[in-house]
Design an enzyme around this catalytic site. Sequence first.
Site, PDB file in Angstrom:
ATOM      1  N   GLY A 165      -5.196   2.538   4.316  1.00 54.37           N
ATOM      2  CA  GLY A 165      -4.443   1.305   4.051  1.00 54.37           C
ATOM      3  C   GLY A 165      -3.307   1.080   5.035  1.00 54.37           C
ATOM      4  CG  ASN A 217      -1.942   1.171   1.079  1.00 51.42           C
ATOM      5  OD1 ASN A 217      -2.818   1.109   0.226  1.00 51.42           O
ATOM      6  ND2 ASN A 217      -1.792   2.220   1.859  1.00 51.42           N
ATOM      7  CD1 TRP A 233      -1.881   4.871  10.783  1.00 56.88           C
ATOM      8  CD2 TRP A 233      -0.291   4.459   9.268  1.00 56.88           C
ATOM      9  NE1 TRP A 233      -0.985   4.013  11.342  1.00 56.88           N
ATOM     10  CE2 TRP A 233       0.003   3.732  10.441  1.00 56.88           C
ATOM     11  CE3 TRP A 233       0.570   4.331   8.166  1.00 56.88           C
ATOM     12  CZ2 TRP A 233       1.125   2.914  10.560  1.00 56.88           C
ATOM     13  CZ3 TRP A 233       1.679   3.521   8.279  1.00 56.88           C
ATOM     14  CH2 TRP A 233       1.954   2.834   9.461  1.00 56.88           C
ATOM     15  CG  ASP A 269      -5.647  18.689   8.529  1.00 58.23           C
ATOM     16  OD1 ASP A 269      -5.534  18.417   7.330  1.00 58.23           O
ATOM     17  OD2 ASP A 269      -5.383  17.896   9.439  1.00 58.23           O
ATOM     18  CE1 TYR A 298      -2.644   6.977   4.594  1.00 52.85           C
ATOM     19  CE2 TYR A 298      -0.526   5.870   4.834  1.00 52.85           C
ATOM     20  CZ  TYR A 298      -1.842   5.854   4.413  1.00 52.85           C
ATOM     21  OH  TYR A 298      -2.354   4.725   3.809  1.00 52.85           O
ATOM     22  NE  ARG A 299      -0.905  15.761  10.492  1.00 59.50           N
ATOM     23  CZ  ARG A 299      -2.178  16.038  10.788  1.00 59.50           C
ATOM     24  NH1 ARG A 299      -2.974  16.586   9.887  1.00 59.50           N
ATOM     25  NH2 ARG A 299      -2.654  15.793  11.982  1.00 59.50           N
TER      26      ARG A 299
HETATM   27  C1  FMN Z   1      -1.636  16.620   0.902  1.00 60.35           C
HETATM   28  C2  FMN Z   1      -2.408  15.471   1.489  1.00 60.35           C
HETATM   29  C3  FMN Z   1      -2.226  15.121   2.821  1.00 60.35           C
HETATM   30  C4  FMN Z   1      -2.920  14.056   3.387  1.00 60.35           C
HETATM   31  N1  FMN Z   1      -2.707  13.728   4.693  1.00 60.35           N
HETATM   32  C5  FMN Z   1      -3.330  12.659   5.237  1.00 60.35           C
HETATM   33  C6  FMN Z   1      -3.064  12.272   6.580  1.00 60.35           C
HETATM   34  O1  FMN Z   1      -2.262  12.885   7.281  1.00 60.35           O
HETATM   35  N2  FMN Z   1      -3.719  11.179   7.068  1.00 60.35           N
HETATM   36  C7  FMN Z   1      -4.614  10.456   6.326  1.00 60.35           C
HETATM   37  O2  FMN Z   1      -5.134   9.463   6.805  1.00 60.35           O
HETATM   38  N3  FMN Z   1      -4.897  10.819   5.041  1.00 60.35           N
HETATM   39  C8  FMN Z   1      -4.273  11.894   4.484  1.00 60.35           C
HETATM   40  N4  FMN Z   1      -4.538  12.268   3.187  1.00 60.35           N
HETATM   41  C9  FMN Z   1      -5.545  11.515   2.429  1.00 60.35           C
HETATM   42  C10 FMN Z   1      -5.012  10.163   1.952  1.00 60.35           C
HETATM   43  O3  FMN Z   1      -3.824  10.340   1.235  1.00 60.35           O
HETATM   44  C11 FMN Z   1      -6.044   9.481   1.075  1.00 60.35           C
HETATM   45  O4  FMN Z   1      -7.166   9.188   1.866  1.00 60.35           O
HETATM   46  C12 FMN Z   1      -5.545   8.219   0.397  1.00 60.35           C
HETATM   47  O5  FMN Z   1      -6.554   7.682  -0.415  1.00 60.35           O
HETATM   48  C13 FMN Z   1      -5.104   7.182   1.392  1.00 60.35           C
HETATM   49  O6  FMN Z   1      -4.640   6.049   0.695  1.00 60.35           O
HETATM   50  P1  FMN Z   1      -4.928   4.593   1.250  1.00 60.35           P
HETATM   51  O7  FMN Z   1      -6.365   4.310   0.946  1.00 60.35           O
HETATM   52  O8  FMN Z   1      -3.992   3.717   0.483  1.00 60.35           O
HETATM   53  O9  FMN Z   1      -4.658   4.617   2.697  1.00 60.35           O
HETATM   54  C14 FMN Z   1      -3.845  13.329   2.609  1.00 60.35           C
HETATM   55  C15 FMN Z   1      -4.042  13.702   1.272  1.00 60.35           C
HETATM   56  C16 FMN Z   1      -3.333  14.752   0.703  1.00 60.35           C
HETATM   57  C17 FMN Z   1      -3.554  15.111  -0.730  1.00 60.35           C
HETATM   58 MN    MN Z   2      -4.369   2.113  -0.816  1.00 56.00          MN
END
Ligand code: FMN
Ligand code: MN
Length: 510
Positions: A220, A197, A215, A310, A201-202
């Site tokens: 994921g 995956n 996350w 945020d 996530y910041r």
């Molecule tokens: C700039 C940016 C920052 C993000 N920061 C976070 C974060 O800190 N935590 C989080 O859970 N999702 C964050 N997201 C959203 C996730 O990247 C998004 O939900 C993504 O689909 C997660 O992928 P996954 O499904 O593989 O976990 C962020 C998105 C962007 C564009």
């Molecule tokens: Mn994913």
Amino acid sequence: MLPAGKQRESYPRPIPEHFFSFRSRAKISAMAFRDLRDFINELERRGWLKRVRAEVSPELEISEVYDRVVKRAGPALLFEKVRGSRFPVLVNAFGSNQRMALALGSESLEQVAGRFLELANTPIPEGVLDKARLLPRLYELAKIPPRTVNQAPCQEVVVKEPDLSILPALKCWPGDGGKFLTLPIVLTKSPKTGTRNLGMYRMHIYDSRTTGMHWHWHKGGAQHYREAEETGKRLPVAVALGGPPALVYASTAPVPEGIDEYLFAGFLQGEPVEIVKAKTVELEVPAGAEFILEGYVEPGERRLEGPFGDHTGYYSLADHYPVFHLTALTHRKDAIYPATVVGRPPMEDCFFGKATERIFLVALKKLFPEIVDLNLPLEGIFHNYAFVSIDKRYPGHAYRIMYSLWGMGQMMFTKWIVVFDKEVNVQDISEVLWRLGNNIDPGRDIIFVKGPADVLDHAAPLTGLGTKVGIDATRKWKEEGFEREWPEEIKMSDEVKAMVIRRWKEYGID
Ligand SMILES: Cc1cc2nc3c(=O)[nH]c(=O)nc-3n(C[C@H](O)[C@H](O)[C@H](O)COP(=O)(O)O)c2cc1C
Ligand SMILES: [Mn+2]
């Protein structure tokens, strides 16, 4: 600051109907950027990037400059001299629909969506002729899986004593709990199944070797960590900063669980993502990245993360999250540090959301052909509002669409879903408000349901659990119990319009 007309912002338009026909001529191939600098070069060639040579501070100053630029739909910014670090900082590279489309190898988001549709429409071959016709398509599909290489730019320099303080990480807002990595691609593998995956996530930097791992429950990375905690084993983690721009996007996209974002990025850019073995963890990292952080997250460990300004436009409150421990740091010789700043919209992340809206609408329309268009307005930061238009076919159809959308991936977070008839242009907020005000009876047409909320929703009574609103703004039918007559919409006749256009000069108005 820009050549006139070079950087016009436009809202995405509905995907043209011809994309939905089998004989579509939409191009399936895309141009691919192997890494960030490839992309930067193209941005610069188009006049879509500005270099800032004056020395700037990574604490608040870059944020403020960027905020002013992004709010007027300005260019990508490359800060060449950043106090306290020898690496330049790239922000706003994805900050318009055009730049985002370009990052995905296309000239418009509609074109990206069209390519996605081509893939979805690939027919199962029946005869020899069909098979022959499919060959070019199969050739494209063969380019989707990642390709392993032995030597990679991202490992040109292996830092002896890994130390996060070499990075020009930003402190974005005055109330932030510290400096954050704001555009990290976080890579993990399921301890149970080995599936990969990549998610964005910041990461809150605590000291030279540790950060927060933010996350959310639903993501994921969090699922892999849950599995790691069940077995009590450390979860290896690699973090890429930079890489092919399509991969940066893919890590933000709501790719269904179990589908590797490397595949999705490979499809988007029409070229395999090149990957290489990490130095200290059993993970394959993007070869073209600028920096790679390697390490692990320990089961059971939590630490206060945040606060952080945020993308809701508010600070997300400090909360307990897992901790990332750094074991290795590699980078390119002349690495560029990619970052973004989120805050009150519109910000750069809005364009990640718009790309997702356009691309995933194609998949939604495959499942629900009655869906005409979808708008997740920037102001709603993607989880607050969804305006959807449908070709209403039966009583209660609007409700079916609401429940379906709440059941689709990250659309589960959507707080307001408003369903309109097919002729409504949901991209036009003025029209949305006009129709919404006129066409609903609140007591009859609004439902409240319960469901998972975005962790960032600070108004929900509980973190991650709240109420959703569904509004049926379609025309009400007799079969739905509406016994009154529904009035016609006012429109001038075509003959009169044509006549007035013909005679316009005679009136002497212009
Ligand atoms: C700039 C940016 C920052 C993000 N920061 C976070 C974060 O800190 N935590 C989080 O859970 N999702 C964050 N997201 C959203 C996730 O990247 C998004 O939900 C993504 O689909 C997660 O992928 P996954 O499904 O593989 O976990 C962020 C998105 C962007 C564009
Ligand atoms: Mn994913």
